[in-house]
Design an enzyme around this catalytic site. Structure first.
Site, PDB file in Angstrom:
ATOM      1  N   TRP A   1       0.851  -1.201   0.000  1.00 49.29           N
ATOM      2  CA  TRP A   1       0.000   0.000   0.000  1.00 49.29           C
ATOM      3  C   TRP A   1       0.881   1.243   0.000  1.00 49.29           C
ATOM      4  O   TRP A   1       1.465   1.595   1.030  1.00 49.29           O
ATOM      5  CB  TRP A   1      -0.909   0.004   1.232  1.00 49.29           C
ATOM      6  CG  TRP A   1      -1.878  -1.137   1.185  1.00 49.29           C
ATOM      7  CD1 TRP A   1      -3.059  -1.153   0.510  1.00 49.29           C
ATOM      8  CD2 TRP A   1      -1.768  -2.402   1.846  1.00 49.29           C
ATOM      9  NE1 TRP A   1      -3.684  -2.368   0.696  1.00 49.29           N
ATOM     10  CE2 TRP A   1      -2.916  -3.146   1.506  1.00 49.29           C
ATOM     11  CE3 TRP A   1      -0.813  -2.991   2.672  1.00 49.29           C
ATOM     12  CZ2 TRP A   1      -3.143  -4.442   1.956  1.00 49.29           C
ATOM     13  CZ3 TRP A   1      -1.033  -4.277   3.130  1.00 49.29           C
ATOM     14  CH2 TRP A   1      -2.190  -4.996   2.767  1.00 49.29           C
TER      15      TRP A   1
ATOM     16  N   HIS B   1      -6.789   1.745   2.717  1.00 51.39           N
ATOM     17  CA  HIS B   1      -7.876   0.772   2.554  1.00 51.39           C
ATOM     18  C   HIS B   1      -8.879   1.005   3.698  1.00 51.39           C
ATOM     19  O   HIS B   1      -8.622   1.804   4.599  1.00 51.39           O
ATOM     20  CB  HIS B   1      -7.355  -0.677   2.538  1.00 51.39           C
ATOM     21  CG  HIS B   1      -6.435  -1.047   3.671  1.00 51.39           C
ATOM     22  ND1 HIS B   1      -5.856  -2.280   3.780  1.00 51.39           N
ATOM     23  CD2 HIS B   1      -5.980  -0.344   4.744  1.00 51.39           C
ATOM     24  CE1 HIS B   1      -5.093  -2.327   4.868  1.00 51.39           C
ATOM     25  NE2 HIS B   1      -5.159  -1.170   5.460  1.00 51.39           N
TER      26      HIS B   1
ATOM     27  N   ARG C   1      -4.156   6.117  -2.480  1.00 52.55           N
ATOM     28  CA  ARG C   1      -2.836   5.476  -2.600  1.00 52.55           C
ATOM     29  C   ARG C   1      -1.953   6.295  -3.509  1.00 52.55           C
ATOM     30  O   ARG C   1      -2.426   6.845  -4.507  1.00 52.55           O
ATOM     31  CB  ARG C   1      -2.966   4.054  -3.169  1.00 52.55           C
ATOM     32  CG  ARG C   1      -3.595   3.118  -2.167  1.00 52.55           C
ATOM     33  CD  ARG C   1      -3.594   1.679  -2.613  1.00 52.55           C
ATOM     34  NE  ARG C   1      -4.552   0.943  -1.795  1.00 52.55           N
ATOM     35  CZ  ARG C   1      -4.874  -0.314  -1.951  1.00 52.55           C
ATOM     36  NH1 ARG C   1      -4.292  -1.032  -2.911  1.00 52.55           N
ATOM     37  NH2 ARG C   1      -5.757  -0.890  -1.161  1.00 52.55           N
TER      38      ARG C   1
ATOM     39  N   GLN D   1     -13.719   1.751  -1.292  1.00 50.10           N
ATOM     40  CA  GLN D   1     -13.756   0.342  -0.930  1.00 50.10           C
ATOM     41  C   GLN D   1     -15.005   0.120  -0.079  1.00 50.10           C
ATOM     42  O   GLN D   1     -15.515   1.059   0.536  1.00 50.10           O
ATOM     43  CB  GLN D   1     -12.526  -0.079  -0.118  1.00 50.10           C
ATOM     44  CG  GLN D   1     -11.279  -0.292  -0.975  1.00 50.10           C
ATOM     45  CD  GLN D   1     -10.139  -0.945  -0.201  1.00 50.10           C
ATOM     46  OE1 GLN D   1     -10.139  -0.976   1.024  1.00 50.10           O
ATOM     47  NE2 GLN D   1      -9.153  -1.445  -0.935  1.00 50.10           N
TER      48      GLN D   1
ATOM     49  N   VAL E   1      -5.193 -11.615   7.419  1.00 45.80           N
ATOM     50  CA  VAL E   1      -6.086 -12.773   7.267  1.00 45.80           C
ATOM     51  C   VAL E   1      -5.262 -14.051   7.083  1.00 45.80           C
ATOM     52  O   VAL E   1      -4.114 -14.012   6.639  1.00 45.80           O
ATOM     53  CB  VAL E   1      -7.057 -12.625   6.062  1.00 45.80           C
ATOM     54  CG1 VAL E   1      -8.089 -11.553   6.327  1.00 45.80           C
ATOM     55  CG2 VAL E   1      -6.296 -12.361   4.774  1.00 45.80           C
TER      56      VAL E   1
ATOM     57  N   ALA F   1     -13.286 -11.451   6.706  1.00 46.12           N
ATOM     58  CA  ALA F   1     -13.260 -10.045   6.311  1.00 46.12           C
ATOM     59  C   ALA F   1     -13.035  -9.977   4.809  1.00 46.12           C
ATOM     60  O   ALA F   1     -12.488 -10.900   4.210  1.00 46.12           O
ATOM     61  CB  ALA F   1     -12.139  -9.302   7.048  1.00 46.12           C
TER      62      ALA F   1
END
Ligand code: FA5
Length: 332
Positions: free
Chosen positions: A141, A162, A188, A202, A245, A300
């Site tokens: 990112w 994000h 970004r 998003q 995650v 998520a």
């Protein structure tokens, strides 16, 4: 003509017209008289007479309009025969429409909608998501940092890259079960192209409770895709890596050629367009907000509504969304 200028009502104008230009009028009589003239002279006088006639007719038309206008103004009446003035109405931006549609699909599945700050702390944008400073995943990112240095000499704020920082903020504020979606703008520091903007939206999703499995993640996302894209678009999951995650995936929507027309939904030479990253919430993220990772699990996801809009409406360049061309915007 002078006489015409002095006239101020419709009936008198009509009298003037009959007396000059009517069939028995003075000017018409004059034109008729031309036939007795010698041909050369007739041509010459005829030409001038025609010019004069045009001038008189124009003056008549102008005076008629002026009188009608003056009568209308004086009378206070409304001329219902005039064409109406078009009312230019605004409409919702296509991104707003898509974001709302996405949120509605999740609300129908029991998710609630929350929003969070666009100027975010490093702490939430990275640290709480298992991305400590110096972690190579930060390079995923490219960030726009806020020009502010605190007492410790750190630059702690950035424009969120994000919507995932809201995962930690939501979990800190409530106990499980959690089921939320978070729409919002992200930024970004990257070059733009047909599928990348430097600012974009998003929609984050988070569900945490006892006994949530990867099957719940897939089922929820299939149902979302069915609601937003209909039955006939295909979906592909692939393994992907995100530090917050485990396991992680990305999800793409088919962009196949239509066998009948040979055309793709988006005019790009790709069969699949990635629309989101997703996965099972990492135990470290759960522990970080004080949830017991042995008791709770969750999933998520973070999706790009502009990409979803592109696939849905056949928009082949993301930059159309924010170039403010009303010819584009009016189509939605
Ligand atoms: C993320 O931003 C993760 N936070 C997603 C996530 C959330 C993963 C929760 C796991 C769990 P990524 O950088 O791939 O991942 O972006 C996710 C989606 O945002 C992309 O699939 C794309 O649809 C959209 N997106 C990302 N960058 C851009 C960009 N520059 N322009 C337009 N859309 C973008």
């Amino acid at each position: 003509m002078t006489a015409l200028g002095a006239i101020s009502d419709g009936a008198a104008v009509e009298e003037w017209r009959v007396s000059w230009l009517g069939r028995r009028g003075q000017f018409t009589g004059l034109l008729r008289g031309l036939s007795g003239l010698d041909p050369d002279l007739r041509r010459e006088v005829g030409g001038r007479a025609n010019q004069a006639k045009n001038t008189l007719e124009e003056a008549l038309a102008r005076r008629t309009r002026e009188i009608a206008q003056a009568e209308l103004e004086a009378s206070d009446r409304l001329d219902v025969t005039l064409p109406g003035r078009p009312i230019i109405t605004g409409r919702l931006h296509p991104t707003t429409q898509i974001v709302r549609e996405i949120c509605q699909a999740f609300m129908a599945m029991g998710f609630s909608v929350v929003e969070g700050p666009e100027v975010e702390l490093d702490h939430y944008n990275f640290e709480m998501l298992n991305i400590p400073s110096g972690h190579p995943a930060r390079d995923m990112w490219n960030s726009l940092w806020v020009d502010y240095v605190n007492e410790a000499g750190e630059q702690p704020m950035l424009l969120r890259t994000h919507t995932s920082p809201m995962q930690a903020r939501v979990m800190e504020a409530q106990e499980p079960p959690v089921r939320v979606v978070v729409p919002g703008k992200c930024y970004r520091y990257e070059a733009t192209d047909a599928t990348h903007e430097w600012h974009f939206y998003q929609v984050e999703g988070l569900a945490v409770a006892e006994g949530i499995t990867f099957a719940d993640l897939k089922g929820t996302l299939y149902e979302f895709a069915r609601r937003v894209f209909g039955e006939d678009r295909q979906i592909r999951f692939r393994c992907d890596y995100f530090p917050f995650v485990e396991p992680g995936v990305d999800m793409s929507i088919s962009n196949f050629r239509d066998p009948a027309t040979g055309k793709r939904p988006i005019n790009r030479d790709e069969d699949w367009i990635e629309i989101m990253g997703a996965g099972m919430v990492h135990p470290k993220v759960l522990a970080g907000v004080g949830y017991d990772p042995d008791r709770y699990t969750g999933f998520a996801f973070g999706m790009g509504p502009e990409r979803i809009g592109m696939l849905k409406y056949g928009i082949d360049d993301i930059r159309h969304f924010y170039s403010n061309d009303v010819r584009f915007l009016r189509q939605f």
